[in-house]
Design an enzyme around this catalytic site. Structure first.
Site, PDB file in Angstrom:
ATOM      1  N   HIS A  55      85.432   8.070  -9.806  1.00 12.79           N
ATOM      2  CA  HIS A  55      86.606   8.490  -9.051  1.00 12.79           C
ATOM      3  C   HIS A  55      87.865   8.458  -9.921  1.00 12.79           C
ATOM      4  O   HIS A  55      88.702   9.359  -9.847  1.00 12.79           O
ATOM      5  CB  HIS A  55      86.797   7.586  -7.825  1.00 12.79           C
ATOM      6  CG  HIS A  55      85.739   7.745  -6.784  1.00 12.79           C
ATOM      7  ND1 HIS A  55      86.008   8.183  -5.511  1.00 12.79           N
ATOM      8  CD2 HIS A  55      84.400   7.534  -6.827  1.00 12.79           C
ATOM      9  CE1 HIS A  55      84.883   8.230  -4.811  1.00 12.79           C
ATOM     10  NE2 HIS A  55      83.899   7.823  -5.591  1.00 12.79           N
ATOM     11  N   ASP A  80      92.818   9.056  -3.564  1.00 14.68           N
ATOM     12  CA  ASP A  80      91.392   9.335  -3.427  1.00 14.68           C
ATOM     13  C   ASP A  80      90.973   9.402  -1.958  1.00 14.68           C
ATOM     14  O   ASP A  80      91.594   8.783  -1.090  1.00 14.68           O
ATOM     15  CB  ASP A  80      90.609   8.222  -4.136  1.00 14.68           C
ATOM     16  CG  ASP A  80      89.125   8.512  -4.244  1.00 14.68           C
ATOM     17  OD1 ASP A  80      88.699   9.036  -5.283  1.00 14.68           O
ATOM     18  OD2 ASP A  80      88.381   8.214  -3.282  1.00 14.68           O
ATOM     19  N   SER A  97      79.124  15.028 -12.897  1.00 16.70           N
ATOM     20  CA  SER A  97      78.047  15.543 -13.745  1.00 16.70           C
ATOM     21  C   SER A  97      77.746  17.001 -13.433  1.00 16.70           C
ATOM     22  O   SER A  97      77.508  17.809 -14.340  1.00 16.70           O
ATOM     23  CB  SER A  97      76.777  14.693 -13.556  1.00 16.70           C
ATOM     24  OG  SER A  97      76.950  13.398 -14.090  1.00 16.70           O
ATOM     25  N   ASP A 136      76.312  12.155  -0.988  1.00 17.16           N
ATOM     26  CA  ASP A 136      76.827  13.429  -1.462  1.00 17.16           C
ATOM     27  C   ASP A 136      76.013  14.009  -2.612  1.00 17.16           C
ATOM     28  O   ASP A 136      76.114  15.194  -2.914  1.00 17.16           O
ATOM     29  CB  ASP A 136      78.307  13.308  -1.851  1.00 17.16           C
ATOM     30  CG  ASP A 136      78.525  12.470  -3.092  1.00 17.16           C
ATOM     31  OD1 ASP A 136      77.800  11.471  -3.274  1.00 17.16           O
ATOM     32  OD2 ASP A 136      79.439  12.788  -3.870  1.00 17.16           O
TER      33      ASP A 136
END
Length: 472
Positions: free
Chosen positions: A25, A127, A367, A386
């Site tokens: 994050h 965030d 990624s 997720d």
């Protein structure tokens, strides 16, 4: 074109950035902050909030000569977090909810800082695990380090609160484009752990609901990859302040790093000696730790396949643990065609090397984005929440990947996984062509100064923030 504050307002517009303290994050939000400072030029003054032990992660930005400052606030005490821990990486996998709740303790000191600052920020970018920052008296922009479709799913879960069913029961998201379907075992573990009446979980529930009510949303994605989901978010949130500014990548490949058993120069030289699209890169991110059985199966598959590979192995924190260890003698048996890295790997540089043709990944969004920019075929092994969404997007919608395995406890068949490796380098031409086309679209979004969708969204975001400063 960079926004020029001298043509807009006489002083810089102050923006506060608040990352969630987990590597996956912090990194993209710090990269976004770097881009924001460069693109915004003298129009913006940026303050980044961190706790003391996370300040070193911010050091590269602070020393970059940009309009970026640090706000360091003490980490709030919490009964479930041992003293000295300020990062999710130092907690067990179940530590995300605990960290979300603990950081809520920063509300009072942060509000005090904002209200007493001589030039307070006009907005906060935080965030998506920090929805409570919606209640600080200034417009809040949610930052999503995940896909736009993940935002759609999370908003639906926490607003509609569907009843939890059995692991094999299917939950359908019929209001989201393409009607996504998942078994309950693949849904957000934070949502599944929600307990009505527990004050800690009520705080987390309300924090997620606040995301949907945010003044704006910035997503690390781009229009050509997720246009329908970005449009859905605008519709559901009731405004157009949804900006896809990705792929957000480091300004230079040397911006990020960590401890590694192999020098970067050696790694690049090793790859230089391999043929194009002939190497499989294996990495499961900063948090996934394979079981001993999974590690042995993966090692066996790589050995049986005969492919060239680079494997970034996350080793256990405890020395006497067997988790994460590979077969004795494995490196000797694959010498010449396999490179094992214990610790950090320069993933962006590895993926963009011409020799790398496939990437076995847990499908963390960072990624996925890095693989898209590199034009590399993805071999998906999602582990949780997720990551299942990302794998579905990669394999079924974008068609730039193939399924290799699935689940945090699944032990793959080494023979079958070896076949996946063999077929991926340099095979799977259809998916590889799509991956290269998506790469071109990603680069066009962030590089094309005239027509790039993410360039336009970044400038639009900056303009909206500056306009908030003008209204003060």
């Amino acid at each position: 074109m960079t926004v020029n504050a001298e043509n807009i307002i006489p002083t810089r517009t102050h923006v506060l950035i608040f990352p969630f303290p987990a590597q996956g994050h912090m990194i993209p939000l710090f990269d976004l902050t770097h881009r924001l400072a460069i693109r915004g030029g003298s129009a913006l003054k940026i303050t980044v909030l961190v706790t003391p032990k996370n300040l070193p992660f911010l050091s590269p930005l602070l020393s970059a000569g940009l309009n970026i400052e640090a706000l360091t606030l003490p980490f709030p005490s919490h009964p479930s977090i041992p003293s000295g821990i300020e990062n999710v990486q130092d907690l067990p996998p179940s530590g995300f909810p605990t960290m979300i709740h603990a950081l809520g303790g920063l509300h009072a000191p942060l509000l005090s800082w904002i209200t007493t600052h001589p030039s307070p920020p006009v907005a906060i970018v935080s965030d998506f695990f920090l929805g409570w920052t919606q209640h600080l008296g200034i417009p809040r922009v949610e930052f999503s380090p995940s896909a736009a479709v993940t935002c759609c799913i999370l908003n639906t879960l926490w607003i509609e609160m569907p009843t939890i069913g059995g692991d094999d029961e299917i939950l359908e998201f019929t209001k989201i484009p393409n009607s996504w379907r998942y078994s309950w075992s693949q849904i957000s573990s934070i949502y599944l752990s929600y307990v009505d009446g527990d004050k800690a979980w009520e705080f987390i529930r309300d924090s997620f609901r606040d995301n949907a009510a945010s003044w704006g949303l910035v997503v690390n994605s781009f229009a050509d990859m997720e246009s329908v989901y970005l449009a859905h978010l605008k519709k559901e949130m009731g405004h157009d302040r949804v900006w896809a500014v990705g792929p957000v990548l480091p300004v230079s490949q040397g911006d990020r790093g960590g401890r590694t058993s192999v020098s970067v120069d050696h790694m690049m030289s090793w790859l230089d000696a391999r043929a194009d699209n002939n190497v499989v890169y294996v990495c499961f991110g900063s948090q996934v730790l394979l079981t001993e059985e999974q590690t042995l199966a993966l090692a066996s598959a790589l050995e049986k396949s005969g492919v060239h590979f680079v494997w970034a192995v996350k080793e256990p924190v405890e020395r006497d643990s067997s988790r994460g260890n590979i077969l004795d003698g494995f490196e000797d048996r694959v010498a010449g065609r396999g490179l094992v890295i214990r610790g950090w790997a320069p993933q962006v540089a590895v993926l963009q090397h011409r020799a790398v043709g496939a990437f076995l990944t847990h499908c963390g969004w960072n990624s996925v984005v890095e693989a898209v920019v590199a034009g590399v075929l993805m071999l998906t092994w999602p582990m949780r929440a997720d990551q299942y969404t990302d794998a579905t997007l990669v394999v079924d919608e974008l068609k730039v990947g193939v399924r290799a395995c699935e689940g945090p406890d699944t032990v793959p068949d080494p023979v079958e996984l070896a076949r996946v490796f063999v077929d991926s380098v340099p095979g799977k031409q259809t998916q590889r062509i799509r991956a290269m086309k998506l790469r071109e679209a990603a680069l066009d979004a962030i590089v094309n100064q005239e027509r790039g969708s993410s360039v336009k969204d970044m400038d639009g975001f900056i303009e909206q923030i500056v306009s908030l400063g003008q209204k003060k």
